[in-house]
Design an enzyme around this catalytic site. Structure first.
Site, PDB file in Angstrom:
ATOM      1  N   CYS A   1      22.112   8.784 -57.165  1.00 19.61           N
ATOM      2  CA  CYS A   1      23.204   9.652 -56.757  1.00 19.61           C
ATOM      3  C   CYS A   1      24.476   9.366 -57.537  1.00 19.61           C
TER       4      CYS A   1
ATOM      5  N   ARG B   1      15.863 -12.969 -50.102  1.00 19.59           N
ATOM      6  CA  ARG B   1      15.006 -12.294 -49.127  1.00 19.59           C
ATOM      7  C   ARG B   1      13.539 -12.684 -49.261  1.00 19.59           C
TER       8      ARG B   1
ATOM      9  N   VAL C   1       2.853   0.584 -62.240  1.00 20.58           N
ATOM     10  CA  VAL C   1       1.490   0.749 -61.732  1.00 20.58           C
ATOM     11  C   VAL C   1       0.824   1.852 -62.532  1.00 20.58           C
TER      12      VAL C   1
ATOM     13  N   TYR D   1      41.408  15.914 -31.766  1.00 20.99           N
ATOM     14  CA  TYR D   1      42.466  16.716 -32.384  1.00 20.99           C
ATOM     15  C   TYR D   1      43.716  15.886 -32.656  1.00 20.99           C
TER      16      TYR D   1
ATOM     17  N   TRP E   1      41.836  24.267 -32.575  1.00 16.98           N
ATOM     18  CA  TRP E   1      40.575  24.998 -32.542  1.00 16.98           C
ATOM     19  C   TRP E   1      39.850  24.627 -33.829  1.00 16.98           C
TER      20      TRP E   1
HETATM   21  C1  LIG Z   1      21.140  12.386 -60.296  1.00 13.81           C
HETATM   22  C2  LIG Z   1      20.773  12.343 -58.860  1.00 13.81           C
HETATM   23  C3  LIG Z   1      21.759  12.526 -57.900  1.00 13.81           C
HETATM   24  C4  LIG Z   1      21.446  12.452 -56.553  1.00 13.81           C
HETATM   25  N1  LIG Z   1      22.438  12.610 -55.636  1.00 13.81           N
HETATM   26  C5  LIG Z   1      22.156  12.462 -54.313  1.00 13.81           C
HETATM   27  C6  LIG Z   1      23.183  12.543 -53.342  1.00 13.81           C
HETATM   28  O1  LIG Z   1      24.356  12.741 -53.668  1.00 13.81           O
HETATM   29  N2  LIG Z   1      22.849  12.373 -52.045  1.00 13.81           N
HETATM   30  C7  LIG Z   1      21.561  12.115 -51.646  1.00 13.81           C
HETATM   31  O2  LIG Z   1      21.320  11.946 -50.470  1.00 13.81           O
HETATM   32  N3  LIG Z   1      20.563  12.047 -52.546  1.00 13.81           N
HETATM   33  C8  LIG Z   1      20.823  12.209 -53.862  1.00 13.81           C
HETATM   34  N4  LIG Z   1      19.808  12.115 -54.790  1.00 13.81           N
HETATM   35  C9  LIG Z   1      18.457  11.857 -54.306  1.00 13.81           C
HETATM   36  C10 LIG Z   1      18.231  10.386 -54.032  1.00 13.81           C
HETATM   37  O3  LIG Z   1      18.613   9.646 -55.149  1.00 13.81           O
HETATM   38  C11 LIG Z   1      16.775  10.157 -53.689  1.00 13.81           C
HETATM   39  O4  LIG Z   1      16.454  10.873 -52.537  1.00 13.81           O
HETATM   40  C12 LIG Z   1      16.452   8.702 -53.427  1.00 13.81           C
HETATM   41  O5  LIG Z   1      16.760   7.922 -54.543  1.00 13.81           O
HETATM   42  C13 LIG Z   1      14.970   8.565 -53.095  1.00 13.81           C
HETATM   43  O6  LIG Z   1      14.633   7.241 -52.932  1.00 13.81           O
HETATM   44  P1  LIG Z   1      13.137   6.776 -53.231  1.00 13.81           P
HETATM   45  O7  LIG Z   1      13.114   5.315 -52.932  1.00 13.81           O
HETATM   46  O8  LIG Z   1      12.187   7.634 -52.530  1.00 13.81           O
HETATM   47  O9  LIG Z   1      12.935   7.045 -54.769  1.00 13.81           O
HETATM   48  P2  LIG Z   1      13.702   6.429 -56.041  1.00 13.81           P
HETATM   49  O10 LIG Z   1      15.060   5.988 -55.677  1.00 13.81           O
HETATM   50  O11 LIG Z   1      13.550   7.433 -57.092  1.00 13.81           O
HETATM   51  O12 LIG Z   1      12.860   5.152 -56.377  1.00 13.81           O
HETATM   52  C14 LIG Z   1      11.538   5.250 -56.812  1.00 13.81           C
HETATM   53  C15 LIG Z   1      11.272   4.068 -57.724  1.00 13.81           C
HETATM   54  O13 LIG Z   1       9.897   4.003 -57.992  1.00 13.81           O
HETATM   55  C16 LIG Z   1       9.721   3.574 -59.318  1.00 13.81           C
HETATM   56  N5  LIG Z   1       8.384   3.978 -59.747  1.00 13.81           N
HETATM   57  C17 LIG Z   1       7.915   5.241 -59.872  1.00 13.81           C
HETATM   58  N6  LIG Z   1       6.649   5.230 -60.281  1.00 13.81           N
HETATM   59  C18 LIG Z   1       6.291   3.928 -60.416  1.00 13.81           C
HETATM   60  C19 LIG Z   1       5.096   3.272 -60.824  1.00 13.81           C
HETATM   61  N7  LIG Z   1       4.013   3.953 -61.154  1.00 13.81           N
HETATM   62  N8  LIG Z   1       5.083   1.910 -60.851  1.00 13.81           N
HETATM   63  C20 LIG Z   1       6.199   1.192 -60.495  1.00 13.81           C
HETATM   64  N9  LIG Z   1       7.330   1.782 -60.119  1.00 13.81           N
HETATM   65  C21 LIG Z   1       7.381   3.132 -60.077  1.00 13.81           C
HETATM   66  C22 LIG Z   1      10.839   4.250 -60.070  1.00 13.81           C
HETATM   67  O14 LIG Z   1      11.135   3.571 -61.267  1.00 13.81           O
HETATM   68  C23 LIG Z   1      11.975   4.197 -59.066  1.00 13.81           C
HETATM   69  O15 LIG Z   1      12.802   3.075 -59.289  1.00 13.81           O
HETATM   70  C24 LIG Z   1      20.107  12.207 -56.149  1.00 13.81           C
HETATM   71  C25 LIG Z   1      19.113  12.035 -57.109  1.00 13.81           C
HETATM   72  C26 LIG Z   1      19.429  12.109 -58.447  1.00 13.81           C
HETATM   73  C27 LIG Z   1      18.365  11.917 -59.450  1.00 13.81           C
HETATM   74  C1  LIG Z   2      54.281  14.572 -28.032  1.00 10.27           C
HETATM   75  C2  LIG Z   2      52.890  14.963 -27.694  1.00 10.27           C
HETATM   76  C3  LIG Z   2      51.874  14.796 -28.629  1.00 10.27           C
HETATM   77  C4  LIG Z   2      50.593  15.187 -28.334  1.00 10.27           C
HETATM   78  N1  LIG Z   2      49.612  15.025 -29.290  1.00 10.27           N
HETATM   79  C5  LIG Z   2      48.365  15.477 -29.041  1.00 10.27           C
HETATM   80  C6  LIG Z   2      47.367  15.392 -30.041  1.00 10.27           C
HETATM   81  O1  LIG Z   2      47.597  14.914 -31.147  1.00 10.27           O
HETATM   82  N2  LIG Z   2      46.120  15.871 -29.760  1.00 10.27           N
HETATM   83  C7  LIG Z   2      45.834  16.424 -28.532  1.00 10.27           C
HETATM   84  O2  LIG Z   2      44.699  16.859 -28.344  1.00 10.27           O
HETATM   85  N3  LIG Z   2      46.754  16.522 -27.568  1.00 10.27           N
HETATM   86  C8  LIG Z   2      48.011  16.055 -27.793  1.00 10.27           C
HETATM   87  N4  LIG Z   2      48.962  16.163 -26.813  1.00 10.27           N
HETATM   88  C9  LIG Z   2      48.605  16.770 -25.526  1.00 10.27           C
HETATM   89  C10 LIG Z   2      48.630  18.278 -25.594  1.00 10.27           C
HETATM   90  O3  LIG Z   2      49.854  18.719 -26.104  1.00 10.27           O
HETATM   91  C11 LIG Z   2      48.392  18.840 -24.220  1.00 10.27           C
HETATM   92  O4  LIG Z   2      47.130  18.436 -23.771  1.00 10.27           O
HETATM   93  C12 LIG Z   2      48.428  20.361 -24.179  1.00 10.27           C
HETATM   94  O5  LIG Z   2      49.647  20.835 -24.630  1.00 10.27           O
HETATM   95  C13 LIG Z   2      48.175  20.848 -22.760  1.00 10.27           C
HETATM   96  O6  LIG Z   2      48.276  22.223 -22.691  1.00 10.27           O
HETATM   97  P1  LIG Z   2      48.707  22.913 -21.323  1.00 10.27           P
HETATM   98  O7  LIG Z   2      48.700  24.351 -21.601  1.00 10.27           O
HETATM   99  O8  LIG Z   2      47.878  22.380 -20.226  1.00 10.27           O
HETATM  100  O9  LIG Z   2      50.176  22.358 -21.058  1.00 10.27           O
HETATM  101  P2  LIG Z   2      51.501  22.565 -21.919  1.00 10.27           P
HETATM  102  O10 LIG Z   2      51.195  22.808 -23.344  1.00 10.27           O
HETATM  103  O11 LIG Z   2      52.360  21.412 -21.582  1.00 10.27           O
HETATM  104  O12 LIG Z   2      52.122  23.887 -21.342  1.00 10.27           O
HETATM  105  C14 LIG Z   2      52.581  23.978 -20.026  1.00 10.27           C
HETATM  106  C15 LIG Z   2      53.720  24.986 -19.988  1.00 10.27           C
HETATM  107  O13 LIG Z   2      54.030  25.265 -18.671  1.00 10.27           O
HETATM  108  C16 LIG Z   2      55.429  25.462 -18.570  1.00 10.27           C
HETATM  109  N5  LIG Z   2      55.812  25.251 -17.169  1.00 10.27           N
HETATM  110  C17 LIG Z   2      55.711  24.103 -16.466  1.00 10.27           C
HETATM  111  N6  LIG Z   2      56.155  24.285 -15.213  1.00 10.27           N
HETATM  112  C18 LIG Z   2      56.553  25.564 -15.119  1.00 10.27           C
HETATM  113  C19 LIG Z   2      57.118  26.347 -14.075  1.00 10.27           C
HETATM  114  N7  LIG Z   2      57.345  25.846 -12.873  1.00 10.27           N
HETATM  115  N8  LIG Z   2      57.413  27.642 -14.342  1.00 10.27           N
HETATM  116  C20 LIG Z   2      57.161  28.176 -15.567  1.00 10.27           C
HETATM  117  N9  LIG Z   2      56.632  27.476 -16.566  1.00 10.27           N
HETATM  118  C21 LIG Z   2      56.324  26.181 -16.359  1.00 10.27           C
HETATM  119  C22 LIG Z   2      55.994  24.441 -19.520  1.00 10.27           C
HETATM  120  O14 LIG Z   2      57.276  24.784 -19.958  1.00 10.27           O
HETATM  121  C23 LIG Z   2      54.987  24.483 -20.626  1.00 10.27           C
HETATM  122  O15 LIG Z   2      55.370  25.358 -21.677  1.00 10.27           O
HETATM  123  C24 LIG Z   2      50.292  15.749 -27.078  1.00 10.27           C
HETATM  124  C25 LIG Z   2      51.288  15.912 -26.120  1.00 10.27           C
HETATM  125  C26 LIG Z   2      52.588  15.530 -26.422  1.00 10.27           C
HETATM  126  C27 LIG Z   2      53.644  15.719 -25.392  1.00 10.27           C
END
Ligand SMILES: Cc1cc2nc3c(=O)[nH]c(=O)nc-3n(C[C@H](O)[C@H](O)[C@H](O)COP(=O)(O)OP(=O)(O)OC[C@H]3O[C@@H](n4cnc5c(N)ncnc54)[C@H](O)[C@@H]3O)c2cc1C
Ligand SMILES: Cc1cc2nc3c(=O)[nH]c(=O)nc-3n(C[C@H](O)[C@H](O)[C@H](O)COP(=O)(O)OP(=O)(O)OC[C@H]3O[C@@H](n4cnc5c(N)ncnc54)[C@H](O)[C@@H]3O)c2cc1C
Lengths: 439, 439
Positions: free
Chosen positions: B43, B71, B81, B417, B425
């Site tokens: 990879c 190991r 092989v 969040y 959302w």
């Molecule tokens: C360029 C590239 C990018 C990739 N990018 C990603 C990625 O971003 N994310 C992801 O999840 N997967 C990726 N893959 C796939 C991932 O590399 C393979 O799924 C993973 O390596 C498989 O592991 P493996 O052990 O089954 O086979 P391999 O890692 O291929 O190992 C098999 C080994 O068996 C040996 N072998 C083969 N035949 C014989 C033999 N007859 N005798 C002795 N030894 C032998 C080989 O030399 C090799 O070392 C990528 C693959 C490639 C080629």
């Molecule tokens: C500083 C701060 C940071 C936060 N950070 C996060 C965060 O990062 N992630 C997260 O998921 N949550 C966070 N929260 C919590 C999140 O803001 C609340 O869970 C969310 O706002 C609740 O929504 P609500 O509609 O129940 O209440 P509110 O958004 O508080 O709305 C209630 C409304 O009712 C009104 N109200 C109250 N009483 C009356 C009344 N008697 N008459 C008329 N209107 C009234 C108020 O004025 C208010 O506008 C944070 C809260 C604060 C205060």
């Protein structure tokens, strides 16, 4: 004509609104959104803080006019729901100074989440990284400061700290956990991203913040105090369910309980997105996964069911991702700590590998930790750290875990291989092999 | 002591040898390899041609001495092989000039594949891009030429043409198919990578080479003739099974038929890697998939079974990936042309998307084509073109298809969040949605 009312115009709300318009042209769809932004992306806020983009309109997938004109949605921005009367199918809204009342046949709650805070004596210089509607203001304020405390070493804290540190701020990150992202990955994994963080951020680990004083300029912890110019509180979020307390069944962290159709305990009332509970497919327990893809899909499911076409949201596995500088960190499913907490007996494997062939330039390190159930070899989780192709590998596991795959399945996955972007023994396959065959 | 003989020291052979030594310390393992290289990576040859690296030792994962000393493998390089007598359990090997004979109890055939050629009048300037053992020689020869014909527009032809064109050679690529990579992706997908190829390579499509004359300097096709300095034949490979013809059952393209244990029609005789046939899990027919990950895993399976531990190679789905310059092109499963040929009635979706959030710098285009079975919505295949995160998305589909996933499963995959590396959302999810929900 049936009236659908959606509260919240974020990911879940707008996803639902758009689908209902599509599926049910006869339904009237009203969306009430308290800010001026809809279909917005909070996930972008850290990158905006970092200065990677400047136009706040980019936070929106579509602008409000698009939904109104192109999708025929009755969208009302700057409209906050003040009161909600579920039984009477009726809400009271506040539009600027006016108060109005709206009735509905179907309701979708999509109010998202709200940041958790710490004790403080005023918020003049206390900041939260949350809604994109406030991102411009927030950025202006933070960029004007020099030394900033970030409280919290989870996803949000790390992304915020990164952004501010890249912008040249002095960042003190104070985290109660033993290491950053400790709710996302196991401790052994943290060593793969920690050194870089430590070199750039003043990391204070295993330290609990007791309170913030001086309106954001003084952070008091159980180990000391920090004088700063301002403080970002990023210790997490909770479901924004206050409006419905006492009216609907609530679950994990008070998220709204729904069935697979995203329907709540009240017929015709749906919940979707960060405000809704979900079901974890691994632990078979209720869970809460506040991320955008889940929100969008829950909105989608709710829309179909409102339109009378049954669709089921299958549940979650817990996918997360974040980054620190060049390094992505993510997980799906359970960490080994979590798996143990859920009483799984586990087998795990840690693989350090490269992203490209030995001989191909640009190869990066990648670490994969895989966790499986000892009994049946089902995959329970994965943790990944790396610089490229982390996302897709997480998604592989999301799909695998959701389909009940074992380590044998993952080993035999016919992975793509190209030297420029992969190793012939992919790290996922190697990790699976370690468990499947012992090495 | 039982004697295992392995023919071929590539991916499959050395994977098998190493595992047998590990599993069965009592067995004697002999590997016969005709070149001086083992555990090599064909990879890499195109990248070596491109000049991305210069040390041919990098083709090897380990050098021969490692396997012998560390190991304990009786490895004999430069040993071909010549003859194989399966019934008598006996091979005849050629070592340089000597001929020797070796007996065995178990045999593993791992001889890989051999390039297919075209009619020619001598091979002085005809080249094959195949075994890394010949890469240095090949490179020297090709680098000395100016105008080179490459025959074949499959993966190998494209990678070779790219390498030579980057090296400044004038490349004429002659391909019988209507478009390059036509055995990998459908025609509609080719438009996403074709323009760039056409701008750099003299592509002759739909043109069949009749023969190569002048010992590589003249290529005659059904449409004309090309005077060149040399010709690379890269039209494909076939299983290197000649040694066992008439002795073992052969199948597709004369690859060696095995059962799931990689055992051939003869007890105790195994085949693995490019030389072995495999079973396609989608078409339920015999197939042949000569890629490295498959080769490695087949070697692994053969080793376990030789060692008396039953393992089964489950079959293939046909994963492929390549790239042209920056653009990756990959597929898993069946293209729509293939699916139709196998009599599937299909549904398909094509999605053009981006890799990062709107607002995140560096986003790239990505295209996803998803193919599903009309009847049961099972995914049959995917084709992806893009510049980043293509690999992981292919693997998602490899896992999904192998686990029998439907478009619904993929839609609900809990994808990761992060704006820096994804869209909320995901294109995979969008493609699934298009089929699942009509958009
Ligand atoms: C360029 C590239 C990018 C990739 N990018 C990603 C990625 O971003 N994310 C992801 O999840 N997967 C990726 N893959 C796939 C991932 O590399 C393979 O799924 C993973 O390596 C498989 O592991 P493996 O052990 O089954 O086979 P391999 O890692 O291929 O190992 C098999 C080994 O068996 C040996 N072998 C083969 N035949 C014989 C033999 N007859 N005798 C002795 N030894 C032998 C080989 O030399 C090799 O070392 C990528 C693959 C490639 C080629
Ligand atoms: C500083 C701060 C940071 C936060 N950070 C996060 C965060 O990062 N992630 C997260 O998921 N949550 C966070 N929260 C919590 C999140 O803001 C609340 O869970 C969310 O706002 C609740 O929504 P609500 O509609 O129940 O209440 P509110 O958004 O508080 O709305 C209630 C409304 O009712 C009104 N109200 C109250 N009483 C009356 C009344 N008697 N008459 C008329 N209107 C009234 C108020 O004025 C208010 O506008 C944070 C809260 C604060 C205060």
């Amino acid at each position: 004509m049936q009236r659908v009312l959606i509260i919240g115009g974020g990911a879940a709300g707008m996803s639902a609104a758009s689908w209902i318009r599509r599926l049910s042209p006869d339904m009237k769809v009203t969306v009430l959104e308290s800010t001026q932004m809809v279909s917005h992306a909070p996930c972008g806020v850290p990158y905006f803080l970092e200065g990677l983009f400047d136009d706040p309109n980019l936070f929106m997938t579509y602008e409000p006019s698009f939904f109104i004109e192109k999708r025929g949605i009755d969208l009302r921005i700057n409209t906050r729901v003040k009161e909600l009367n579920i039984k009477d199918r009726h809400v009271t809204v506040e539009i600027k100074d006016k108060v109005e009342s709206i009735d509905y046949d179907y309701l979708i709650l999509a109010t998202g989440s709200v940041p958790i805070t710490v004790k403080n004596d005023g918020t003049e210089r206390v900041y939260f990284v949350h809604h994109p509607a406030h991102a411009s203001e927030l950025r202006k304020a933070l960029w004007s400061l020099n030394k900033i405390a970030v409280i919290g070493g989870g996803i949000l804290g790390i992304e915020t700290a990164e952004a501010l540190s890249v912008k040249g701020k002095k960042v003190v990150l104070i985290h109660r956990g033993k290491y950053p992202l400790n709710r996302m990955v196991d401790e052994d994994i943290s060593s793969f991203f920690l050194p870089k963080m430590i070199s750039e951020i003043d990391l204070r680990l295993g330290e609990a913040v007791l309170e913030v004083r001086d309106k954001g300029r003084l952070v008091i912890t159980d180990k000391g105090e920090y004088k700063v110019d301002g403080t970002v509180i990023a210790i997490g979020v909770r479901p924004n369910s206050d409006l419905v307390k006492g009216q609907l069944k609530l679950g994990v962290y008070d998220s709204i309980v729904t069935n697979e159709k995203m329907e709540t305990s009240e017929k015709g009332v749906f919940a979707a997105g960060d405000v809704a509970q979900s079901f974890n497919l691994i632990t078979k327990q209720s869970d809460w996964v506040p991320y955008a893809p889940v929100a969008n899909k829950m909105g989608f499911v709710a829309a179909f069911n409102v339109s009378g076409i049954e669709k089921k949201f299958p549940g979650v596995v817990g996918t997360m991702i974040t980054k620190y500088r060049e390094t992505l960190v993510g997980k799906v499913g359970l960490t080994s700590a979590e798996a143990t907490r859920y009483n799984f007996k586990i087998k795990e494997a840690l693989v350090k590998h490269k992203t490209r062939a030995r001989y191909y330039p640009g190869s990066k390190d990648i670490w994969v930790k895989l966790i499986a159930n000892e009994k049946d070899s089902r995959i329970l989780g994965v943790e990944i750290v790396g610089q490229e192709e982390v996302l897709g590998r997480l998604d592989v596991l999301a799909e695998a875990i959701m389909k009940g795959a074992t380590v044998e399945d993952l080993f035999f996955m016919e992975n793509a291989y190209l030297p420029a972007v992969a190793r012939v023994w992919d790290p996922l396959v190697l990790a699976a092999r370690k468990i499947y065959a012992g090495d």
